[in-house]
Design a protein around this motif. Structure first.
Motif, mmCIF file in Angstrom:
data_model
loop_
_atom_site.group_PDB
_atom_site.id
_atom_site.type_symbol
_atom_site.label_atom_id
_atom_site.label_comp_id
_atom_site.label_asym_id
_atom_site.label_seq_id
_atom_site.Cartn_x
_atom_site.Cartn_y
_atom_site.Cartn_z
ATOM 1 N N LEU A 179 -9.060 0.268 1.381
ATOM 2 C CA LEU A 179 -9.651 -0.178 0.195
ATOM 3 C C LEU A 179 -10.994 -1.298 0.488
ATOM 4 C CD1 LEU A 179 -6.828 -1.321 -2.123
ATOM 5 C CD2 LEU A 179 -8.260 0.410 -2.549
ATOM 6 N N GLY A 180 -10.857 -1.980 1.323
ATOM 7 C CA GLY A 180 -11.985 -2.892 1.901
ATOM 8 C C GLY A 180 -13.240 -2.001 2.506
ATOM 9 N N SER A 181 -13.198 -0.805 2.638
ATOM 10 C CA SER A 181 -14.003 0.021 3.377
ATOM 11 C C SER A 181 -15.362 0.134 2.453
ATOM 12 C CB SER A 181 -13.633 1.300 3.929
ATOM 13 O OG SER A 181 -13.181 2.002 2.933
ATOM 14 N N GLY A 182 -15.118 -0.176 1.255
ATOM 15 C CA GLY A 182 -16.205 0.294 0.197
ATOM 16 C C GLY A 182 -15.975 1.768 -0.535
ATOM 17 N N MET A 183 -14.735 2.229 -0.257
ATOM 18 C CA MET A 183 -14.398 3.650 -0.604
ATOM 19 C C MET A 183 -14.286 3.280 -2.200
ATOM 20 S SD MET A 183 -13.182 6.361 0.337
ATOM 21 C CE MET A 183 -12.548 7.799 -0.145
ATOM 22 N N VAL A 184 -14.135 2.253 -2.700
ATOM 23 C CA VAL A 184 -13.974 2.137 -4.423
ATOM 24 C C VAL A 184 -14.790 1.114 -4.740
ATOM 25 C CG1 VAL A 184 -12.533 1.702 -6.226
ATOM 26 C CG2 VAL A 184 -11.406 2.774 -4.308
ATOM 27 N N LYS A 185 -15.839 1.398 -5.623
ATOM 28 C CA LYS A 185 -16.743 0.355 -5.962
ATOM 29 C C LYS A 185 -16.200 -0.711 -6.638
ATOM 30 C CE LYS A 185 -21.375 0.521 -8.483
ATOM 31 N NZ LYS A 185 -22.550 1.386 -9.134
ATOM 32 N N GLY A 186 -16.507 -1.835 -6.310
ATOM 33 C CA GLY A 186 -16.028 -2.987 -7.031
ATOM 34 C C GLY A 186 -14.932 -3.531 -6.376
ATOM 35 N N VAL A 187 -14.474 -3.074 -5.179
ATOM 36 C CA VAL A 187 -13.428 -3.744 -4.292
ATOM 37 C C VAL A 187 -13.888 -3.621 -2.872
ATOM 38 C CG1 VAL A 187 -11.253 -3.439 -3.303
ATOM 39 C CG2 VAL A 187 -11.642 -2.609 -5.546
ATOM 40 N N GLY A 188 -14.048 -4.908 -2.452
ATOM 41 C CA GLY A 188 -14.619 -5.295 -1.014
ATOM 42 C C GLY A 188 -13.380 -5.764 -0.357
ATOM 43 N N PRO A 189 -13.878 -6.271 1.048
ATOM 44 C CA PRO A 189 -12.697 -6.748 1.710
ATOM 45 C C PRO A 189 -11.740 -7.957 1.273
ATOM 46 C CG PRO A 189 -14.708 -6.355 3.027
ATOM 47 C CD PRO A 189 -15.046 -6.200 1.616
ATOM 48 N N MET A 247 -11.371 -8.619 -2.053
ATOM 49 C CA MET A 247 -10.547 -8.196 -3.025
ATOM 50 C C MET A 247 -9.259 -7.164 -2.608
ATOM 51 S SD MET A 247 -9.669 -8.648 -6.221
ATOM 52 C CE MET A 247 -11.127 -9.568 -6.528
ATOM 53 N N ALA A 248 -9.725 -6.474 -1.491
ATOM 54 C CA ALA A 248 -8.574 -5.626 -1.223
ATOM 55 C C ALA A 248 -7.726 -6.423 -0.328
ATOM 56 C CB ALA A 248 -9.408 -4.888 -0.077
ATOM 57 N N GLU A 249 -7.736 -7.560 0.109
ATOM 58 C CA GLU A 249 -6.776 -8.516 0.740
ATOM 59 C C GLU A 249 -5.985 -8.947 -0.494
ATOM 60 O OE1 GLU A 249 -4.612 -10.427 3.428
ATOM 61 O OE2 GLU A 249 -6.515 -9.733 4.172
ATOM 62 N N ARG A 250 -6.588 -9.452 -1.588
ATOM 63 C CA ARG A 250 -5.816 -9.991 -2.678
ATOM 64 C C ARG A 250 -4.970 -8.933 -3.106
ATOM 65 N NH1 ARG A 250 -10.575 -13.095 -5.941
ATOM 66 N NH2 ARG A 250 -11.087 -14.756 -4.305
ATOM 67 N N LEU A 251 -5.440 -7.929 -3.421
ATOM 68 C CA LEU A 251 -4.511 -6.545 -4.077
ATOM 69 C C LEU A 251 -3.465 -6.435 -3.131
ATOM 70 C CD1 LEU A 251 -7.481 -4.293 -5.123
ATOM 71 C CD2 LEU A 251 -5.943 -5.261 -6.579
ATOM 72 N N VAL A 252 -3.503 -6.224 -1.848
ATOM 73 C CA VAL A 252 -2.434 -5.608 -0.945
ATOM 74 C C VAL A 252 -1.522 -7.065 -0.821
ATOM 75 C CG1 VAL A 252 -2.019 -5.293 1.401
ATOM 76 C CG2 VAL A 252 -3.722 -4.432 0.496
ATOM 77 N N GLU A 253 -1.893 -8.253 -0.915
ATOM 78 C CA GLU A 253 -1.029 -9.369 -0.796
ATOM 79 C C GLU A 253 -0.073 -9.419 -2.148
ATOM 80 O OE1 GLU A 253 -1.525 -14.303 -0.844
ATOM 81 O OE2 GLU A 253 -3.242 -12.993 0.199
ATOM 82 N N HIS A 254 -0.735 -9.021 -3.224
ATOM 83 C CA HIS A 254 0.046 -8.919 -4.455
ATOM 84 C C HIS A 254 1.015 -7.846 -4.649
ATOM 85 C CE1 HIS A 254 0.801 -10.587 -8.526
ATOM 86 N NE2 HIS A 254 0.890 -9.115 -9.092
ATOM 87 N N PHE A 255 0.495 -6.652 -4.371
ATOM 88 C CA PHE A 255 1.294 -5.360 -4.758
ATOM 89 C C PHE A 255 1.864 -4.647 -3.484
ATOM 90 C CE2 PHE A 255 -2.006 -5.470 -8.150
ATOM 91 C CZ PHE A 255 -1.226 -5.743 -9.190
ATOM 92 N N GLY A 256 1.407 -5.135 -2.392
ATOM 93 C CA GLY A 256 1.957 -4.538 -0.858
ATOM 94 C C GLY A 256 1.734 -2.935 -0.952
#
Length: 741
Positions: free
Chosen positions: A101-111, A113-122
């Motif tokens: 997710l942090g690679s820029g694959m999905v527009k709007g999600v950077g490193p 935000m990727a950290e926050r998403l993974v921390e919350h949803f695993g």
């Protein structure tokens, strides 16, 4: 699963086929033209990343991959895994999901935000984005607006991925797959399957060869009429890119046979069928020869000629004026004395419907235009000024004190409808239209300009016919002059102030086929020649000039004030290599974006290489990168103070511009110009090319290279002839002006 890609170096697929699974760590190299890539894969159980090479289209850092291939040992780089095919796997670990997710694959999600998403949803993160996107608002920093944006970007990415999977085996890069999807949307795959040749016509960056390869893989026969017709249009389009308005039928057939490798009879039939369907126009020439035109170019040339003939056959609106007295008045106003040829030009400007004013640097074109404007404006004439490029229009505004627009803006081009709003139904509100830098105007643009000029308005064309012709098809200014039907004033007198400039003096020497003179090392001059006979020494000297000598001794900013102009694109001294070297020298650090084999940095000097009407930036415009946003996948570029936002998928329209070809510099001026000149450039060493390069400089020219190359360029007055018929079409009018006035 993504279709298997055969190893291009091992037609039999190789022996000892193995499977490798891991997470893509980084892309070391990617060739956008042939998709050959070098990547690093982190494999469980191995201490160091594994080097994988092959056609790895579409992969992104953070993706989990299952790769099938063979182990090989490269003599230079050691053990490598050569990929034959690969499958993208859903990341199975927290680290993999975070990196994906942090690679820029999905527009709007950077490193972050990727950290926050993974921390919350695993491990459920990707499932939540895909199936339960409404839960995204549970994460700190994601509100309804951002949640919607991420959901839309994820859905779009999934659809793009399907297109990429389909195109994977056909040599189409990720960037082009995104463009295909943007062009056709959900019908992308169906459109390509139905007619792959439409890609070459509809999408910038996809050529006929790529479309032809896809067609072959889809089972379209090499001798099919559809392929033959597409091939003929492609070859004719290539000739148009070289400046030809038409091409002789026999030569066109021979070229198409060479490209398509099919019988001439199939090509002949394709031309006949394309003419019948009005995609082409075939005209009879002398001695049974035929000219083949793309329909748009035929309409432009015949239409422009007809409108010029009509204008030449009419007379300008009556004007009460004592011309001699008016000339004396403008001389007093400007505190100068006009040359006899300038005086004659003013007389012609008052009495002729069409007038050409041509001349080299220092011959008073600007002074003459200002005099014409002063006199005719005093008589109540509405005067409109325009030029082909933004920089030329800006310079015209500065030198005249009157607003000048680009021709596209003057004609109110509409990106939405891809049409000019100003035409014969909605003409310009003008009594006189003055166009500058008309050597740059091609056939299509000339046609649209003439359509928009009111029938009673006068047209004054100003330009230097000895410069390079237009980048687009045609030789409009030269053809109009050669027709003999239009009065021409050629300014040749170099004014005293201009004679003090070696740039001006040498430009005229070059144009006469004489070697230029230059200042000695310690002598104050605005034209220098630094002799270097080896290409490596030329490159080293150019780098030294920009890094040290020019900024320190001459006070020019190496990026903003200096432009390196080169005759060619390829080779050690071509624009591509010069840009790579100068980027590393002048802008080595900062936020970086790598797309395939190209690297862009904040602070880079870049050039737009095609007209983008949606963004209002045009071929040849130069800007500076101000910001790179990997989260939103956008790059902000400043063009003369105006910020323009580019999406990653549009970045193939931008190239580094520390160096550029002389062709691309037409219509522009720079404080300081550096020209590397070597026999490596032999095929491009032409007088008008060198002349054009030298005349781009306002304050300083530095030529670096061999005297032999300089002499070849000065002596070579040959220019590639362009196939046009404009001069013959305009010539069919009674009155002729065989010699310049």
């Amino acid at each position: 699963m993504i279709p298997a890609i055969q190893d291009p170096l091992r037609p039999d697929g190789g022996q000892n086929v193995a499977t490798l699974e891991g997470v893509l760590e980084r892309i070391t190299y990617a060739n956008e033209e042939n998709a050959w890539s070098v990547v690093k894969i982190t494999v469980p159980g191995k201490r160091d990343p594994v080097t994988v090479v092959g056609n790895l289209l579409g992969v992104q850092p953070g993706e989990s991959l299952r790769i099938t291939g063979t182990w090989v040992t490269d003599k230079k780089y050691g053990p490598q895994f050569r990929a034959r095919s690969y499958t993208t796997l859903t990341p199975a670990t927290i680290m993999g999901i975070r990196k994906y997710l942090g690679s820029g694959m999905v527009k709007g999600v950077g490193p972050v935000m990727a950290e926050r998403l993974v921390e919350h949803f695993g491990l459920e993160t990707l499932d939540v984005i895909d199936a339960k996107p409404e839960r995204l608002v549970e994460v700190d920093g994601i509100g309804p607006k951002r949640s919607t944006k991420i959901r839309e970007a994820w859905a779009s990415q999934k659809q793009i991925r399907e297109v990429m999977v389909f195109l994977q085996g056909h040599g189409v890069s990720t960037l082009l797959a995104v463009k295909i999807f943007k062009q056709y949307g959900n019908r992308a795959i169906a459109t390509v399957q139905e007619n792959p040749y439409c890609l070459a016509l509809d999408i910038y960056g996809i050529g006929f060869k790529t479309a032809d390869k896809i067609a072959g893989n889809l089972g379209i026969s090499p001798t099919s009429p559809r392929r033959a017709e597409a091939g003929v249009l492609h070859v004719l389009g290539e000739f148009a890119d070289d400046g030809h308005v038409y091409y002789p039928r026999d030569r066109l057939v021979a070229s198409a046979v060479e490209v398509l490798q099919i019988d001439a009879a199939v090509i002949e039939q394709a031309i006949t069928d394309l003419a019948a369907s009005e995609h082409l126009v075939v005209e009879r020439l002398a001695q049974h020869a035929e000219a083949v035109f793309l329909k748009s170019l035929h309409r432009a040339e015949t239409g422009a000629a007809a409108m010029l003939r009509e204008r030449l056959a009419s007379a300008p609106a009556p004007i009460t004026i004592d011309i001699d007295r008016a000339i004396t008045w403008t001389e007093t106003q400007q505190q100068l004395t006009l040359a006899p040829e300038q005086r004659e030009a003013i007389r012609q400007a008052v009495t002729r419907m069409v007038l050409v004013i041509t001349g080299g640097p220092g011959t008073g074109k600007t002074t003459l235009v200002n005099s014409i404007i002063q006199i005719l404006e005093k008589k109540g004439r509405r005067i409109v000024l325009a030029a082909p490029t933004g920089r030329a229009a800006k310079r015209m505004s500065e030198t005249t004190g009157h607003e000048a627009k680009t021709i596209h803006r003057l004609l109110e081009f509409s990106p939405k409808g891809m049409v000019f709003e100003r035409d014969h139904h909605h003409p310009l509100e003008a009594d006189i239209v003055i166009l500058d830098e008309t050597s740059m105007i091609d056939s299509l643009l000339a046609y649209h300009v003439l359509k928009a000029i009111p029938p009673a308005a006068q047209l004054i064309l100003v330009g230097d016919v000895d410069q390079l012709p237009s980048v687009g098809p045609g030789s409009v200014l030269k053809d109009i002059m050669d027709s003999g039907a239009v009065p021409v004033v050629r300014l040749s007198h170099i004014f005293r102030q201009a004679e003090q400039s070696q740039i001006v003096v040498n430009a005229h020497k070059i144009n006469r086929g004489e070697m230029p003179a230059w200042g000695a090392k310690d002598e104050k001059s605005d034209f220098y020649f630094i002799e270097r006979n080896e290409p490596e020494d030329v490159l080293a000297t150019v780098k030294e000039l920009l890094a040290e000598r020019i900024p320190k001794k001459l006070g020019f900013n190496a990026v903003d004030d200096v432009q390196v102009l080169t005759p060619m694109h390829r080779g050690l001294l071509g624009s591509a290599n010069l840009n790579a070297e100068l980027q590393a020298l002048l802008n080595p650090h900062g936020s970086t974006l790598t797309r395939g084999s190209r690297t862009l940095r904040v602070g880079d000097k870049v050039m737009q290489v095609r007209n983008n009407y949606d963004l209002d930036v045009f071929n040849g415009d130069i800007g500076r990168i101000e910001e790179i946003d990997p989260v939103e996948q956008e790059v902000m570029v400043s063009f003369d103070g105006r910020a323009v936002k580019f999406e990653y998928s549009d970045l193939d329209e931008l190239v580094l511009a520390y160096a550029c070809s002389i062709h691309k510099a037409q219509g522009s001026e720079y404080p300081c110009v550096v020209i590397p000149l070597h026999t490596q450039h032999y095929v491009m060493l032409q007088r008008n090319l060198l002349y054009t390069g030298v005349t781009r400089a306002r304050k300083m020219v530095i030529v670096v290279g061999s005297k032999k190359a300089l002499a070849i360029a000065v002596k070579n007055a040959k220019t590639a002839a362009r196939f046009t018929r404009l001069s013959l079409r305009v010539d069919s009018i009674g009155e002729r002006y065989p010699e310049p006035l």
